[in-house]
Every structure is written in structure tokens, then in C-alpha cells.
Design an enzyme around this catalytic site. Sequence first.
Site, PDB file in Angstrom:
ATOM      1  N   GLN A 189     -54.829  22.047  -1.610  1.00 31.31           N
ATOM      2  CA  GLN A 189     -54.759  23.454  -1.996  1.00 31.31           C
ATOM      3  C   GLN A 189     -53.301  23.860  -2.196  1.00 31.31           C
ATOM      4  O   GLN A 189     -52.436  23.543  -1.375  1.00 31.31           O
ATOM      5  CB  GLN A 189     -55.384  24.357  -0.942  1.00 31.31           C
ATOM      6  CG  GLN A 189     -55.380  25.817  -1.391  1.00 31.31           C
ATOM      7  CD  GLN A 189     -56.083  26.730  -0.409  1.00 31.31           C
ATOM      8  OE1 GLN A 189     -55.539  27.021   0.649  1.00 31.31           O
ATOM      9  NE2 GLN A 189     -57.275  27.158  -0.768  1.00 31.31           N
ATOM     10  N   ALA A 204     -58.804  15.933   5.917  1.00 29.35           N
ATOM     11  CA  ALA A 204     -58.034  15.879   7.161  1.00 29.35           C
ATOM     12  C   ALA A 204     -58.906  15.387   8.314  1.00 29.35           C
ATOM     13  O   ALA A 204     -58.450  14.611   9.163  1.00 29.35           O
ATOM     14  CB  ALA A 204     -57.452  17.248   7.480  1.00 29.35           C
ATOM     15  N   SER A 244     -59.344  20.452   4.603  1.00 28.65           N
ATOM     16  CA  SER A 244     -59.856  20.150   5.940  1.00 28.65           C
ATOM     17  C   SER A 244     -60.867  19.008   5.930  1.00 28.65           C
ATOM     18  O   SER A 244     -60.918  18.215   6.868  1.00 28.65           O
ATOM     19  CB  SER A 244     -60.443  21.400   6.588  1.00 28.65           C
ATOM     20  OG  SER A 244     -61.502  21.918   5.820  1.00 28.65           O
ATOM     21  N   GLU A 295     -49.443  12.514  -2.675  1.00 32.25           N
ATOM     22  CA  GLU A 295     -49.286  11.399  -1.746  1.00 32.25           C
ATOM     23  C   GLU A 295     -50.351  11.517  -0.661  1.00 32.25           C
ATOM     24  O   GLU A 295     -50.421  12.540   0.019  1.00 32.25           O
ATOM     25  CB  GLU A 295     -47.892  11.423  -1.112  1.00 32.25           C
ATOM     26  CG  GLU A 295     -46.761  11.310  -2.111  1.00 32.25           C
ATOM     27  CD  GLU A 295     -46.232  12.649  -2.624  1.00 32.25           C
ATOM     28  OE1 GLU A 295     -46.560  13.694  -2.035  1.00 32.25           O
ATOM     29  OE2 GLU A 295     -45.508  12.639  -3.626  1.00 32.25           O
TER      30      GLU A 295
END
EC number: 3.5.4.13
Length: 185
Positions: free
Chosen positions: A152, A111, A108, A133
Site C-alpha cells: 500500500q 506480513a 497484512s 523488494e
Amino acid sequence: MSVMPDHWIKERALKDGMISPFVDHKEGTGVLSYGLSSYGYDARLDNKFKIFANTHSVVVDPKNFSQDSFVDREGDFCIIPPNSFMLAKTVEYFNIPRDVMVVCVGKSTYARCGIVVNVTPLEPGWSGYVTLEFSNTSPLPVKVYAFEGACQFLFFSGKERCSKSYDEAGGKYMGQSDVTLPIIS
């Protein structure tokens, strides 16, 4: 098929060599967290990076992939240019048992900075360092850190072993030891 808990991951990592080196706790003080979590394992990013660069005006063709598509970097971090892409590998070596399937998800923290991590499933019988990637979907450069948590892995245990494993099928990405570019066999 169920997602497996921390004690199961730890047992398989230690007994079967499923993850090596294996960190049996969540390490996260001052770094992007890595190690064992309640229902997964946060893997670390190695310090060798391949960044997409249009320095030779090549077309990316998965059937005829050119090393010229990348610029190699090594260091404690990598800056991914806006709307660009980077390949790296995990610090950890994975040895997936015949009755296990593994799926990778992003972290997260990355992200929220515009980073999407994509990895195809680790199939039963596959082993190697995982090529990761990273896509920078933001309009700004984003820094990613070596030797810290990058993604993860979630482990699913099958009710029975598969008929033919990745290694038995002669999987083309078997035994990766470095960042592996696309292969068409």
C-alpha cells in the site's frame, strides 16, 4: 505534511496521471486486495520476478552488483524460498507530483505469512514502475501472486513545492520501466 484521503488520491490520479492504470475502488473478492482505499492505494505485483539464488556463489555488492545473483521467473505467482529475497515491479506506473511524497508499507495478509515488503520513498518528481523488494523471513517457502495487491502506498502532500525535485536532481532510478537492480552513479 498530512496523509491524504481517497478523494484526493483519486483526483490527483485522474488529473495528474499520478497512478496508471488507476482502480478507483478496492477490489478484493478472491484476491489480495488492490486499488483505492480510504487513505492509500494498494498496488499490484507484475508477473516478472527476480529471486536471489546462490547458484554462482557470488557476494552481493551494491557497488558492483551482478545479475548472476538472481534467477528470473515469470508467471501467475512466485514462490520465495525460506529466508530469501525477491524483486518485482508494480503493474501501476507512478508519476509523483512536485508537492507529494509517497511511502510504501506492506500488506497484512503477506506480513502474516512472513513477507516484508520494502520500498524507499517515491520522491517528488519521480516517475516509473516501482521496484518492490520482498523478504521472506519465514522458515518456509511463501507464494506471492501476480496481478494482485502487494503493498500500500500512502500519499503525503507538502505545504509547498520542494526546491529541487527528483527528476531535476537527475535521480538514477527515474523512469524505471522494469525491475531495476542497484545502480551506483
